[in-house]
Design an enzyme around this catalytic site. Structure first.
Site, mmCIF file in Angstrom:
data_model
loop_
_atom_site.group_PDB
_atom_site.id
_atom_site.type_symbol
_atom_site.label_atom_id
_atom_site.label_comp_id
_atom_site.label_asym_id
_atom_site.label_seq_id
_atom_site.Cartn_x
_atom_site.Cartn_y
_atom_site.Cartn_z
ATOM 1 N N GLU A 1 -0.625 5.419 13.985
ATOM 2 C CA GLU A 1 -0.189 6.535 13.142
ATOM 3 C C GLU A 1 -0.398 7.868 13.839
ATOM 4 O OE1 GLU A 1 -0.643 8.316 8.606
ATOM 5 O OE2 GLU A 1 -2.152 6.888 9.356
ATOM 6 N N LYS B 1 -9.287 8.418 2.677
ATOM 7 C CA LYS B 1 -9.835 7.073 2.487
ATOM 8 C C LYS B 1 -11.287 6.978 2.927
ATOM 9 C CE LYS B 1 -5.544 4.340 2.611
ATOM 10 N NZ LYS B 1 -4.514 5.387 2.769
ATOM 11 N N CYS C 1 0.805 -1.216 0.000
ATOM 12 C CA CYS C 1 0.000 0.000 0.000
ATOM 13 C C CYS C 1 0.840 1.270 0.000
ATOM 14 C CB CYS C 1 -0.943 -0.010 1.194
ATOM 15 S SG CYS C 1 -1.973 -1.499 1.249
ATOM 16 N N PHE D 1 1.570 -3.548 3.872
ATOM 17 C CA PHE D 1 1.860 -4.888 4.371
ATOM 18 C C PHE D 1 3.345 -5.191 4.143
ATOM 19 C CE2 PHE D 1 -2.618 -6.990 3.936
ATOM 20 C CZ PHE D 1 -3.076 -6.196 4.964
ATOM 21 N N HIS E 1 -2.058 8.093 6.330
ATOM 22 C CA HIS E 1 -2.410 6.812 5.705
ATOM 23 C C HIS E 1 -3.834 6.461 6.102
ATOM 24 C CE1 HIS E 1 -1.659 3.064 3.714
ATOM 25 N NE2 HIS E 1 -1.812 2.351 4.815
ATOM 26 N N HIS F 1 -9.607 2.420 0.252
ATOM 27 C CA HIS F 1 -8.174 2.128 0.220
ATOM 28 C C HIS F 1 -7.819 1.596 -1.168
ATOM 29 C CE1 HIS F 1 -4.206 1.140 1.228
ATOM 30 N NE2 HIS F 1 -4.377 0.607 2.421
#
Length: 412
Positions: A318, A336, A167, A400, A307, A341
């Site tokens: 985060e 998002k 991502c 990931f 993110h 996403h």
């Protein structure tokens, strides 16, 4: 002893191309994202799955946009990526018929490549046998092909690269594109990301691992970054491409410069296949590296495009990193909540939104944020855009495998 660097590389963003669930082109994206209206809805292709909704690109006809003959040779991920690249080049005022293609590079980030084509042909193989599998699968499914088709279509004949950092892929691509310009390997870079992986197998796996929201009764309210009631992300598809040039070159040709990419930082958590490091150590290293690359202090940053996945672990971790690095002063958002996403395209599209926020002096709201999680101690924009003069902004992308990429965007 190495002396401290005193000169930073400001790379001009002269063009943007966006094909996302929020719309086709920059204007449509600004209207939808800055309104804070979610694009998530039930998805026919996912019917019967535990999670049967997503954020899809609508009102996009590949045959009409690219021509049927070309579109038939490509997976949807390349449809979206090439369309965004064409938009970006036009937005930059460049003409591929007159440029020196050998000095034009392409760097595209993606996570799954042409997975939809692979899944379709695998099903064909199982049901009907080897003789009817498409011979074009091997030029549709590989992750490199979006960059390859962009090069063929636009005669961008310089370095041609694909990066896959989950991502964080789109942000990594922009960072590497900036490095290519700094090295002198090219004069123009088409950098960004593309993803079209809303396949039944992929969505089933994400649902089984607990990454996706289960709000099947309320898809539009499912992606809710930083909200106390968040329960996972909504998968999406799309593409974003930025035209990057050295600032001096852009000025010399009289180009409109939307903003500068002035810093890039990357790191690895080295912790877990899918979960972020508990204290965000890797993310923090990437942020601090990006700031150092941009020759900026944390106090210089007034906006962070987070993110912000809408997952329980990411958002708290985060927010703590943002607070630890910057304190309470930056204005934070996650787009998002509107577009979901976009996996490998997320970092590129969100970098484009950060460029637009800097250029227009306006931060979009975080959609569906009703009640801020008590553990989130940052200033998250909600309900409506916030006017703000932004000299420097940060765009975070994490993936990931513990792969982190952070971009610093500054005003032109």
């Amino acid at each position: 002893m190495t002396s401290a660097r005193t000169h930073r590389l400001d790379v001009a963003v002269t063009g943007l191309g966006l094909i996302t669930p929020a719309g086709n082109g920059v204007d449509d994206n600004v209207e939808r994202v800055w309104s804070g209206r979610s694009t998530a809805r039930g998805t026919e292709a996912l019917a019967g799955l535990p999670v049967d909704f997503s954020c899809q690109v609508e009102d996009f006809d590949a045959d009409e946009t690219l021509g049927r003959r070309l579109a038939l040779r490509m997976d949807r991920v390349s449809h979206l990526g090439l369309a965004a690249a064409r938009q970006a080049v036009t937005d930059a005022g460049l003409d591929p018929s007159t440029w020196d293609g050998a000095r034009v590079a392409v760097v595209i980030g993606t996570s799954f490549g042409g997975s939809a084509s692979f899944e379709r042909e695998h099903e064909t193989f199982l049901l009907r046998g080897a003789s009817v599998v498409s011979p074009q699968l091997m030029t549709m499914a590989p992750v490199n092909m979006t960059a390859g088709f962009i090069a063929m279509d636009l005669k961008a004949l310089g370095p041609n690269q694909v990066v896959s950092t989950a991502c964080a892929s789109g942000a990594t691509a922009i960072g590497l594109g900036r490095m290519l310009l700094g090295s002198g390997a090219c004069d123009v870079v088409l950098a960004g990301g593309a993803e079209a992986a809303l396949t039944r197998t992929g969505i089933a796996s994400l649902a089984k691992m607990g990454a996706l929201s289960r709000r099947t009764d309320d898809p539009a309210g499912a992606s809710r970054p930083f909200d106390a009631q968040r329960d996972g992300f909504v998968a999406g598809e799309g593409a974003g491409v930025l035209v990057l040039e050295r600032a001096a070159d852009a000025r010399a040709r009289g180009a409109r410069v939307r903003a500068h990419v002035s810093g890039f930082g990357a790191s690895a958590d080295g912790h877990h296949p899918s979960a972020p490091h508990p204290d965000g150590a890797g993310a923090e290293r990437a942020i601090r590296a990006a700031l150092a690359d941009a020759l900026l202090e944390p106090r210089d940053v007034s906006h962070v495009n987070a993110h912000g996945t809408s997952t329980p672990m990411n958002d708290v971790t985060e927010s703590r990193v943002i607070s630890r690095v910057f304190g309470e002063h930056p204005v934070v958002t996650s787009t998002k909540g509107v577009i979901g996403h976009l996996i490998g395209a997320a970092g590129a599209v969100e970098a484009a939104y950060t460029v637009l926020a800097v250029q227009n002096g306006s931060v979009p709201p975080t959609a569906n944020l009703v009640s801020l999680d008590d553990d989130v101690e940052v200033d998250v924009v909600a309900k409506e855009p916030r006017r703000l003069r932004i000299g420097a902004a940060v765009s975070n992308s994490f993936g990931f495998g513990g792969q982190n990429a952070v971009l610093v965007v500054t005003s032109a």
